[in-house]
Design a protein around this motif. Structure first.
Motif, PDB file in Angstrom:
ATOM      1  N   THR A 121     -24.416 -18.772 -14.301  1.00 20.79           N
ATOM      2  CA  THR A 121     -23.532 -17.665 -13.926  1.00 20.79           C
ATOM      3  C   THR A 121     -23.952 -17.140 -12.551  1.00 20.79           C
ATOM      4  O   THR A 121     -25.021 -17.475 -12.044  1.00 20.79           O
ATOM      5  CB  THR A 121     -23.603 -16.504 -14.943  1.00 20.79           C
ATOM      6  OG1 THR A 121     -24.940 -15.994 -14.975  1.00 20.79           O
ATOM      7  CG2 THR A 121     -23.190 -16.965 -16.334  1.00 20.79           C
ATOM      8  N   PHE A 122     -23.108 -16.305 -11.981  1.00 15.86           N
ATOM      9  CA  PHE A 122     -23.396 -15.716 -10.669  1.00 15.86           C
ATOM     10  C   PHE A 122     -22.724 -14.355 -10.601  1.00 15.86           C
ATOM     11  O   PHE A 122     -21.606 -14.185 -11.102  1.00 15.86           O
ATOM     12  CB  PHE A 122     -22.862 -16.625  -9.561  1.00 15.86           C
ATOM     13  CG  PHE A 122     -22.961 -16.025  -8.173  1.00 15.86           C
ATOM     14  CD1 PHE A 122     -24.176 -15.972  -7.516  1.00 15.86           C
ATOM     15  CD2 PHE A 122     -21.835 -15.516  -7.539  1.00 15.86           C
ATOM     16  CE1 PHE A 122     -24.280 -15.421  -6.238  1.00 15.86           C
ATOM     17  CE2 PHE A 122     -21.914 -14.967  -6.269  1.00 15.86           C
ATOM     18  CZ  PHE A 122     -23.155 -14.927  -5.612  1.00 15.86           C
ATOM     19  N   ALA A 123     -23.411 -13.367 -10.032  1.00 13.07           N
ATOM     20  CA  ALA A 123     -22.826 -12.034  -9.931  1.00 13.07           C
ATOM     21  C   ALA A 123     -23.262 -11.377  -8.627  1.00 13.07           C
ATOM     22  O   ALA A 123     -24.353 -11.636  -8.120  1.00 13.07           O
ATOM     23  CB  ALA A 123     -23.250 -11.173 -11.112  1.00 13.07           C
ATOM     24  N   ARG A 166     -12.806  -8.501 -21.235  1.00 13.28           N
ATOM     25  CA  ARG A 166     -12.804  -9.951 -21.449  1.00 13.28           C
ATOM     26  C   ARG A 166     -14.094 -10.572 -20.931  1.00 13.28           C
ATOM     27  O   ARG A 166     -14.640 -11.499 -21.546  1.00 13.28           O
ATOM     28  CB  ARG A 166     -11.602 -10.588 -20.735  1.00 13.28           C
ATOM     29  CG  ARG A 166     -11.471 -12.095 -21.021  1.00 13.28           C
ATOM     30  CD  ARG A 166     -10.332 -12.707 -20.226  1.00 13.28           C
ATOM     31  NE  ARG A 166     -10.582 -12.643 -18.788  1.00 13.28           N
ATOM     32  CZ  ARG A 166      -9.679 -12.975 -17.857  1.00 13.28           C
ATOM     33  NH1 ARG A 166      -8.472 -13.356 -18.215  1.00 13.28           N
ATOM     34  NH2 ARG A 166      -9.985 -12.896 -16.570  1.00 13.28           N
ATOM     35  N   LEU A 167     -14.606 -10.068 -19.816  1.00 12.85           N
ATOM     36  CA  LEU A 167     -15.863 -10.570 -19.260  1.00 12.85           C
ATOM     37  C   LEU A 167     -17.007 -10.373 -20.250  1.00 12.85           C
ATOM     38  O   LEU A 167     -17.802 -11.285 -20.492  1.00 12.85           O
ATOM     39  CB  LEU A 167     -16.165  -9.847 -17.948  1.00 12.85           C
ATOM     40  CG  LEU A 167     -17.426 -10.270 -17.203  1.00 12.85           C
ATOM     41  CD1 LEU A 167     -17.267 -11.675 -16.643  1.00 12.85           C
ATOM     42  CD2 LEU A 167     -17.721  -9.291 -16.068  1.00 12.85           C
ATOM     43  N   VAL A 168     -17.081  -9.185 -20.842  1.00  9.42           N
ATOM     44  CA  VAL A 168     -18.123  -8.911 -21.835  1.00  9.42           C
ATOM     45  C   VAL A 168     -17.989  -9.861 -23.022  1.00  9.42           C
ATOM     46  O   VAL A 168     -18.974 -10.431 -23.507  1.00  9.42           O
ATOM     47  CB  VAL A 168     -18.054  -7.444 -22.303  1.00  9.42           C
ATOM     48  CG1 VAL A 168     -18.979  -7.222 -23.502  1.00  9.42           C
ATOM     49  CG2 VAL A 168     -18.429  -6.503 -21.172  1.00  9.42           C
ATOM     50  N   ARG A 169     -16.749 -10.038 -23.503  1.00  6.33           N
ATOM     51  CA  ARG A 169     -16.521 -10.894 -24.665  1.00  6.33           C
ATOM     52  C   ARG A 169     -16.898 -12.337 -24.384  1.00  6.33           C
ATOM     53  O   ARG A 169     -17.647 -12.962 -25.145  1.00  6.33           O
ATOM     54  CB  ARG A 169     -15.047 -10.808 -25.080  1.00  6.33           C
ATOM     55  CG  ARG A 169     -14.737 -11.607 -26.357  1.00  6.33           C
ATOM     56  CD  ARG A 169     -13.265 -11.607 -26.683  1.00  6.33           C
ATOM     57  NE  ARG A 169     -12.491 -12.449 -25.780  1.00  6.33           N
ATOM     58  CZ  ARG A 169     -11.563 -12.019 -24.925  1.00  6.33           C
ATOM     59  NH1 ARG A 169     -11.303 -10.732 -24.830  1.00  6.33           N
ATOM     60  NH2 ARG A 169     -10.904 -12.867 -24.167  1.00  6.33           N
ATOM     61  N   GLU A 170     -16.408 -12.870 -23.268  1.00  3.96           N
ATOM     62  CA  GLU A 170     -16.629 -14.288 -22.986  1.00  3.96           C
ATOM     63  C   GLU A 170     -18.082 -14.587 -22.630  1.00  3.96           C
ATOM     64  O   GLU A 170     -18.657 -15.568 -23.125  1.00  3.96           O
ATOM     65  CB  GLU A 170     -15.695 -14.746 -21.867  1.00  3.96           C
ATOM     66  CG  GLU A 170     -14.224 -14.736 -22.274  1.00  3.96           C
ATOM     67  CD  GLU A 170     -13.311 -15.323 -21.210  1.00  3.96           C
ATOM     68  OE1 GLU A 170     -12.156 -15.645 -21.544  1.00  3.96           O
ATOM     69  OE2 GLU A 170     -13.735 -15.464 -20.047  1.00  3.96           O
ATOM     70  N   VAL A 171     -18.679 -13.748 -21.787  1.00  6.82           N
ATOM     71  CA  VAL A 171     -20.074 -13.993 -21.411  1.00  6.82           C
ATOM     72  C   VAL A 171     -20.984 -13.783 -22.616  1.00  6.82           C
ATOM     73  O   VAL A 171     -21.961 -14.513 -22.796  1.00  6.82           O
ATOM     74  CB  VAL A 171     -20.492 -13.097 -20.228  1.00  6.82           C
ATOM     75  CG1 VAL A 171     -21.979 -13.260 -19.925  1.00  6.82           C
ATOM     76  CG2 VAL A 171     -19.680 -13.446 -18.992  1.00  6.82           C
ATOM     77  N   ARG A 189     -14.426 -18.843 -14.835  1.00  7.35           N
ATOM     78  CA  ARG A 189     -13.691 -17.598 -14.661  1.00  7.35           C
ATOM     79  C   ARG A 189     -14.270 -16.868 -13.441  1.00  7.35           C
ATOM     80  O   ARG A 189     -15.477 -16.736 -13.287  1.00  7.35           O
ATOM     81  CB  ARG A 189     -13.859 -16.727 -15.900  1.00  7.35           C
ATOM     82  CG  ARG A 189     -13.046 -15.451 -15.865  1.00  7.35           C
ATOM     83  CD  ARG A 189     -11.628 -15.681 -16.327  1.00  7.35           C
ATOM     84  NE  ARG A 189     -11.564 -15.946 -17.755  1.00  7.35           N
ATOM     85  CZ  ARG A 189     -10.462 -16.316 -18.399  1.00  7.35           C
ATOM     86  NH1 ARG A 189      -9.342 -16.506 -17.720  1.00  7.35           N
ATOM     87  NH2 ARG A 189     -10.468 -16.523 -19.696  1.00  7.35           N
ATOM     88  N   PHE A 190     -13.388 -16.407 -12.561  1.00  4.71           N
ATOM     89  CA  PHE A 190     -13.828 -15.687 -11.365  1.00  4.71           C
ATOM     90  C   PHE A 190     -13.124 -14.337 -11.322  1.00  4.71           C
ATOM     91  O   PHE A 190     -11.900 -14.274 -11.328  1.00  4.71           O
ATOM     92  CB  PHE A 190     -13.495 -16.508 -10.112  1.00  4.71           C
ATOM     93  CG  PHE A 190     -13.900 -15.860  -8.824  1.00  4.71           C
ATOM     94  CD1 PHE A 190     -15.239 -15.752  -8.472  1.00  4.71           C
ATOM     95  CD2 PHE A 190     -12.940 -15.340  -7.968  1.00  4.71           C
ATOM     96  CE1 PHE A 190     -15.611 -15.144  -7.279  1.00  4.71           C
ATOM     97  CE2 PHE A 190     -13.306 -14.739  -6.777  1.00  4.71           C
ATOM     98  CZ  PHE A 190     -14.649 -14.635  -6.429  1.00  4.71           C
TER      99      PHE A 190
END
Length: 215
Positions: A137-139, A116-121, A182-183
């Motif tokens: 964004t932040f990682a 989902r992270l790949v899809r949304e980002v 999203r976190f």
């Protein structure tokens, strides 16, 4: 040329899965023509041109310049990105759904969250690029070596408690100008180093030997 690009279109994803086309994309990190690429990967110029047309049709390579040599115009192309990620959107009918079976201790649920992270980002990057706006964004990427399984469990509990405290402190349900974010936090064993994969030509495929740091 972008550092990374997300592929959402199923047809474009299919094109990149062809070993020859994947090799051409890697070679086109630097501009090249069908002639130079043919010599580099050991194919005829006609076959290279065939594959390049498929890549260009799906927006994976772009024209850099045209050079006239006698009666021939040589087209110089470059990949649109240094690397590519195929989004679960390309397999939308069977894309993972983190809402289906949430389980903090499930590796498959962690994988569904990552998908989902790949899809949304990926969608956000596409939208931000089209609007010519920055994307906030932040990682954090880190590694930790636990002495025991008990230490790992204690770390997970403390991390969960810290996250709950921060979310409670900064979440504003009624802020009129607020925006939902999203976190995601993940923890998994670091895979053991694997031998370099071998390409169809028999040479080590360094493009596939990922050495990414994992949190």
């Amino acid at each position: 040329m972008h550092d990374i690009e997300v592929i959402n279109d199923p047809a474009a994803a299919e094109v990149t899965l062809d070993p020859i086309r994947a090799e051409l994309l890697a070679a086109l990190a630097e501009p090249g023509s069908a002639t130079t690429l043919a010599a580099q990967i050991g194919l005829t110029r006609q076959k290279v041109n065939y594959h390049l047309r498929a890549l260009e049709t799906h927006g994976l390579v772009e024209l850099v310049e045209e050079r006239k040599k006698g009666n021939v115009v040589e087209r110089v192309l470059q990949a649109t990105a240094a690397s590519y990620v195929i989004s679960p959107t390309a397999l939308s009918a069977v894309a993972p759904d983190p809402g289906r079976a949430p389980d903090q201790l499930s590796a498959r649920w962690l994988l569904a969250l990552a998908a989902r992270l790949v899809r949304e980002v990926g969608d956000l990057i596409t939208g931000a690029a089209a609007a010519k706006k920055p994307l906030a964004t932040f990682a954090v990427d880190s590694e930790i070596r636990f002495a025991t399984a008990a230490d790992r469990a204690a770390f997970a509990r403390e991390l969960g408690d810290s996250v709950k405290t921060l979310v409670a402190k900064y979440h504003s349900e009624t802020a009129p100008a607020g925006r939902d974010h999203r976190f995601v936090v993940g923890l998994h064993p670091k895979p053991k180093a694997a031998s370099p994969l071998v390409s169809p030509s028999g040479a080590p495929d360094h493009q596939k030997d990922s050495r990414a740091r994992r949190a």
